[in-house]
Motif scaffolding. Sequence first.
Motif, PDB file in Angstrom:
ATOM      1  N   TRP A   6      -3.180  -4.071 -15.685  1.00 43.33           N
ATOM      2  CA  TRP A   6      -2.770  -2.753 -15.820  1.00 43.33           C
ATOM      3  C   TRP A   6      -3.230  -2.406 -14.497  1.00 43.33           C
ATOM      4  O   TRP A   6      -4.017  -2.704 -13.582  1.00 43.33           O
ATOM      5  CB  TRP A   6      -3.590  -1.807 -16.719  1.00 43.33           C
ATOM      6  N   SER A   8      -2.338   1.600 -12.387  1.00 43.35           N
ATOM      7  CA  SER A   8      -1.925   3.092 -12.413  1.00 43.35           C
ATOM      8  C   SER A   8      -1.734   3.808 -11.262  1.00 43.35           C
ATOM      9  O   SER A   8      -2.367   3.355 -10.297  1.00 43.35           O
ATOM     10  CB  SER A   8      -2.971   3.668 -13.472  1.00 43.35           C
ATOM     11  N   THR A 113      -4.738   7.627 -17.995  1.00 44.95           N
ATOM     12  CA  THR A 113      -3.621   7.514 -19.012  1.00 44.95           C
ATOM     13  C   THR A 113      -3.947   7.552 -20.535  1.00 44.95           C
ATOM     14  O   THR A 113      -4.824   6.793 -20.685  1.00 44.95           O
ATOM     15  CB  THR A 113      -2.537   6.211 -18.707  1.00 44.95           C
ATOM     16  N   GLY A 412       4.217   9.563 -18.696  1.00 42.64           N
ATOM     17  CA  GLY A 412       3.939   8.085 -18.133  1.00 42.64           C
ATOM     18  C   GLY A 412       5.024   7.047 -18.159  1.00 42.64           C
ATOM     19  O   GLY A 412       5.808   7.231 -19.333  1.00 42.64           O
ATOM     20  N   LEU A 414       5.946   3.099 -18.383  1.00 42.76           N
ATOM     21  CA  LEU A 414       5.372   1.965 -18.589  1.00 42.76           C
ATOM     22  C   LEU A 414       6.130   0.706 -17.940  1.00 42.76           C
ATOM     23  O   LEU A 414       7.614   1.005 -18.343  1.00 42.76           O
ATOM     24  CB  LEU A 414       4.931   1.579 -19.868  1.00 42.76           C
ATOM     25  N   CYS A 423       1.404   0.713 -15.642  1.00 38.76           N
ATOM     26  CA  CYS A 423       1.494   2.275 -15.787  1.00 38.76           C
ATOM     27  C   CYS A 423       1.472   3.009 -14.620  1.00 38.76           C
ATOM     28  O   CYS A 423       0.854   2.956 -13.671  1.00 38.76           O
ATOM     29  CB  CYS A 423       0.329   2.618 -16.702  1.00 38.76           C
ATOM     30  N   SER A 425       1.710   7.033 -14.090  1.00 39.63           N
ATOM     31  CA  SER A 425       1.383   8.163 -14.865  1.00 39.63           C
ATOM     32  C   SER A 425       0.378   9.128 -13.588  1.00 39.63           C
ATOM     33  O   SER A 425       0.136   8.928 -12.773  1.00 39.63           O
ATOM     34  CB  SER A 425       0.659   7.938 -15.837  1.00 39.63           C
TER      35      SER A 425
END
Length: 427
Positions: A6, A8, A113, A412, A414, A423, A425
């Motif tokens: 992940w 972000s 998130t 958000g 994805l 992600c 967001s």
Amino acid sequence: MHQSSWKSRRHRRRGHRHNAWFRPHGSNERGAAEPGSSDGHGEAPSTSSTAGSSSVPDLPGYYFDPEKKRYFRLLPGHNNCNPLTKESIRQKEMERKRLRLLEEEEQQGKADTNSDRLFTVNDVKVGGSKYGIISLHGLKTPTFRVHMHENLYFTNRKVNAMCWASLNHLDSHVLLCLMGIAETPGCATLLPTSLFVSNHAAGDRPGMLCSFRIPGAWSCAWSLNIQANNCFSTGLSRRVLVTSVVTGHRQSFGTSSDVLTQQFAVTAPLLFNGCRSGEIFAIDLRCQNQGKGWKATCLFHDSAVTSVQILQEEQCLMASDMAGTIKLWDLRTTKCIRQYEGHVNEYAHLPLHVHEEEGIMVAVGQDCYTRIWSLHDGQLLRTIPSPYPTSKADIPSVAFSSRLGGARGAPGLLMAVRQDLYCFSYS
């Protein structure tokens, strides 16, 4: 499925709530270029000069390298002395642009998130597909962990189309259209999502699981219209089938082209279809398949239509095609009222994602760039590069939620590429 990784990003709010988190961070941000600019759209660069060398004269058959400050001859192919071709220059410029935009993304801060669930179809090395559901509920920093609920259901057949289906409750099932292989015909299969819940009690029956013999479906859609309750549609070659999962009764409507995309209206008894010929037409579900006048609306694009989305009031329809054209149609006047510039497509079956609550429309181009437009004025708000080099085999898949992770979640986006999930967001 491998462990998902992940990343972000934080997108600061500016001005009003509308489209705030997709607004450019500065007047010179290249990732949110205005429509018509090359940075916002990912077009191929000039083969004779590049940005910053506009004063250098263009010489036919030659390429000016701004780093080495010299001309190189363009050849139709490769050789050991000079590997420069127009395609290699184009790829080099696209990769340079992608890395620059990624660097700009990394300069943004981290974000919390908190989504629902995503249905996944994973290709496996031995050939075939394995299904699963990713749960994103309650996702928070710093863990960034996702939970994959896998299913023993395995098939060596390609999934042509899928959609969520609502039998017992909203999104209680998944509808899959599987391609035929050898002597096995194609089919549409309903899988209850409870099959993917790892903690259901042993012996529990997970609801309806059934399969319908439907060969060669290009698209599918589930009906939430009360006049076509518990029904789904499949778009075939020169035919549309509307099937009741309870009775098995079918309505067949002949078409002049392959039906590549479909969506049911909710309040009006209409099924909208997009065809390879460029035609978009609606079927009046109150008409019998042998009757006349079942085409309620007809619109036309210049290329194969790959996605149709009905807006909430069911007065407008968004459609995209294989020429990269995205149009907003007024269904009352059958006129195009807005066009969204910058989408890149040559032949791929690419979806649109419309989110009226946030006032945005999202599409991933064949150049692997995710673009976000203002739904209301057509302005290109953001261009997000793929974390991997541009490849037609690695076009990202995206999903958007207005409340990622639940009622208290933030909007958000994805993005799934290969085995990774990213992600975008704000907290």
